[in-house]
Design a protein around this motif. Structure first.
Motif, PDB file in Angstrom:
ATOM      1  N   GLY A 151      -0.055  -2.275  -7.258  1.00 16.73           N
ATOM      2  CA  GLY A 151      -1.259  -1.451  -7.182  1.00 16.73           C
ATOM      3  C   GLY A 151      -0.988  -0.086  -6.570  1.00 16.73           C
ATOM      4  N   VAL A 152      -0.118  -0.039  -5.555  1.00 15.75           N
ATOM      5  CA  VAL A 152       0.228   1.233  -4.922  1.00 15.75           C
ATOM      6  C   VAL A 152       0.900   2.166  -5.924  1.00 15.75           C
TER       7      VAL A 152
ATOM      8  N   ALA B 298      -5.518  -3.178  -3.993  1.00 15.35           N
ATOM      9  CA  ALA B 298      -4.752  -2.113  -3.341  1.00 15.35           C
ATOM     10  C   ALA B 298      -5.149  -0.751  -3.908  1.00 15.35           C
ATOM     11  N   GLU B 299      -5.274  -0.669  -5.234  1.00 17.20           N
ATOM     12  CA  GLU B 299      -5.709   0.590  -5.853  1.00 17.20           C
ATOM     13  C   GLU B 299      -7.073   1.019  -5.326  1.00 17.20           C
ATOM     14  N   ASP B 300      -8.002   0.070  -5.285  1.00 17.20           N
ATOM     15  CA  ASP B 300      -9.355   0.384  -4.827  1.00 17.20           C
ATOM     16  C   ASP B 300      -9.349   0.840  -3.369  1.00 17.20           C
ATOM     17  N   ALA B 301      -8.522   0.189  -2.537  1.00 17.14           N
ATOM     18  CA  ALA B 301      -8.466   0.553  -1.118  1.00 17.14           C
ATOM     19  C   ALA B 301      -7.920   1.962  -0.931  1.00 17.14           C
ATOM     20  N   LEU B 302      -6.930   2.344  -1.721  1.00 16.95           N
ATOM     21  CA  LEU B 302      -6.385   3.701  -1.623  1.00 16.95           C
ATOM     22  C   LEU B 302      -7.382   4.735  -2.129  1.00 16.95           C
ATOM     23  N   ASP B 303      -8.129   4.373  -3.170  1.00 20.62           N
ATOM     24  CA  ASP B 303      -9.172   5.281  -3.666  1.00 20.62           C
ATOM     25  C   ASP B 303     -10.227   5.545  -2.593  1.00 20.62           C
ATOM     26  N   ALA B 304     -10.507   4.505  -1.794  1.00 21.12           N
ATOM     27  CA  ALA B 304     -11.580   4.601  -0.802  1.00 21.12           C
ATOM     28  C   ALA B 304     -11.100   5.106   0.558  1.00 21.12           C
ATOM     29  N   PHE B 305      -9.794   5.348   0.698  1.00 20.01           N
ATOM     30  CA  PHE B 305      -9.277   5.780   2.000  1.00 20.01           C
ATOM     31  C   PHE B 305      -9.936   7.101   2.398  1.00 20.01           C
TER      32      PHE B 305
ATOM     33  N   ILE C 120      -0.993  -1.596   4.151  1.00 23.43           N
ATOM     34  CA  ILE C 120      -1.894  -1.994   3.067  1.00 23.43           C
ATOM     35  C   ILE C 120      -1.455  -3.327   2.464  1.00 23.43           C
ATOM     36  N   GLY C 121      -2.451  -4.200   2.230  1.00 23.00           N
ATOM     37  CA  GLY C 121      -2.207  -5.468   1.550  1.00 23.00           C
ATOM     38  C   GLY C 121      -2.326  -6.667   2.464  1.00 23.00           C
ATOM     39  N   GLY C 122      -2.535  -7.832   1.855  1.00 22.00           N
ATOM     40  CA  GLY C 122      -2.649  -9.075   2.602  1.00 22.00           C
ATOM     41  C   GLY C 122      -4.072  -9.350   3.055  1.00 22.00           C
ATOM     42  N   ARG C 123      -4.226 -10.467   3.746  1.00 25.31           N
ATOM     43  CA  ARG C 123      -5.541 -10.880   4.247  1.00 25.31           C
ATOM     44  C   ARG C 123      -5.468 -11.009   5.757  1.00 25.31           C
ATOM     45  N   GLY C 124      -6.414 -10.394   6.456  1.00 24.98           N
ATOM     46  CA  GLY C 124      -6.386 -10.408   7.911  1.00 24.98           C
ATOM     47  C   GLY C 124      -6.450 -11.789   8.514  1.00 24.98           C
TER      48      GLY C 124
END
Length: 344
Positions: free
Chosen positions: A272-273, A247-254, A205-209
């Motif tokens: 965020g984690v 990061a918070e939003d991405a974990l919420d949406a996992f 998690i994190g960073g830009r591809g």
């Protein structure tokens, strides 16, 4: 051809960034003459000082570089070294700024640092301003468009070096992101080698591809999973950006339950984690982080961290300031793996 006539009335070309061809048209001379003036070799070509001043004046008026005549008509060393810095929001960039200043002063140089917030236009504007102050060398740290800056510096006769993120128009010094990420992933996977967790992939998690460093870390993350023979679903790689809230939003949406181990791609993302974990105390996991912070090292569940070798990177940067290196040189500095206790 105009060899130094009157300046005449100021003319303006289109609002786009001017090129040496635009400047040559306005000055009534050749692009090669403009290039010679901008890179400081005009005397060798027997271009008149009057024409050199005219070209420099037009370059300034067109925004090619503020007060550029000061640097192209007087090619003495200024002993000023400049650095463009993307952020001051973590220890890594803070350490780069602090050590850069100390190393510059130890060499009799005056360091100038400006923060550009990862904004390409701010980066280029900063480069123009620093060149106008006759920096002897410009270090582009984590620049989003390093090649544009390098091309501009080359036209102005100023050496440039890329740090943290590479480019193709100037020498680059970066961390070995692939090896650092692979080794941290190995450490995490070894942590979960017990039969109950065997074969379970981690979550990145994190960073830009699109970011070179993130892409290399993902490559190392994938390589370690392949070594362990663990399939890695695409949804377990979340390059959601560095910001804590993302990061918070991405974990919420996992879409499913979180794996037992997380690879966190920066201490900014780690914030965020940890905030997400505080909202979900029953969702226990351990993690490793590609970044170093001595306070974060004390967090429960932290298995390991990657410390980038700032001292080694800057030593190489200052070595390159004194040599003629190929623009395609890309030096990778090994990272340091910090093994921590995890859950104890």
């Amino acid at each position: 051809m105009d060899t130094g006539g009157s300046d005449g009335q100021k003319e303006k070309i289109s609002p786009k960034r001017p090129t040496i061809y635009d400047l040559a048209e306005l000055a009534g001379t050749s692009p090669s003459a403009v290039s010679s003036v901008l890179n400081g070799t005009w005397k060798k070509r027997r271009i008149s000082e009057k024409l050199a001043k005219r070209i420099s004046k037009i370059a300034e008026e067109q925004g090619y570089a503020v007060n550029i005549q000061a640097s192209v008509l007087r090619r003495v060393r200024s002993n000023i070294i400049g650095m463009i810095m993307p952020k001051y929001d973590n220890r890594y960039f803070g350490a780069i700024a602090e050590q850069f200043e100390a190393l510059a002063r130890a060499r009799g140089l005056f360091p100038v640092i400006t923060c550009t917030q990862r904004e390409p236009e701010l980066e280029f504007e900063a480069a123009r301003e620093l060149v106008s102050y006759q920096v002897d060398c410009l270090i582009s740290t984590g620049a989003t468009d390093p090649d544009r800056i390098s091309e501009f510096c080359a036209a102005a006769g100023v050496r440039s070096i890329n740090l943290d993120l590479p480019g193709s128009k100037a020498p680059s010094v970066v961390s070995d992101n692939f090896a650092g990420a692979r080794d941290l992933t190995r450490l995490l996977l070894q942590r979960f080698a017990a039969p109950a967790a065997e074969g379970q992939p981690l979550l990145f998690i994190g960073g830009r591809g699109s970011d070179h460093n993130t892409a290399e870390r993902i490559r190392g993350f994938e390589a370690a999973h392949a070594e362990f023979g663990i399939p890695l679903p695409p949804e377990n790689i979340l390059p959601c950006g560095y910001a804590a809230q993302k990061a918070e939003d991405a974990l919420d949406a996992f879409p499913s339950s979180l794996p037992a181990g997380l690879f966190v791609n920066s201490t900014i993302t780690l914030e965020g984690v940890i905030r997400w974990q505080a909202r979900n105390p029953s969702r226990a996991f351990e993690f490793g982080c590609f970044d170093w912070d001595p306070f974060a090292a004390l967090l429960p569940g932290n298995v390991g961290m990657v410390q980038q070798d700032v001292a080694g990177m800057l030593a190489k940067v200052f070595e390159l300031t004194a040599t003629e290196a190929s623009p395609d040189l890309n030096v990778e500095i090994p990272c340091i793996i910090k093994r921590l206790g995890g859950q104890g």
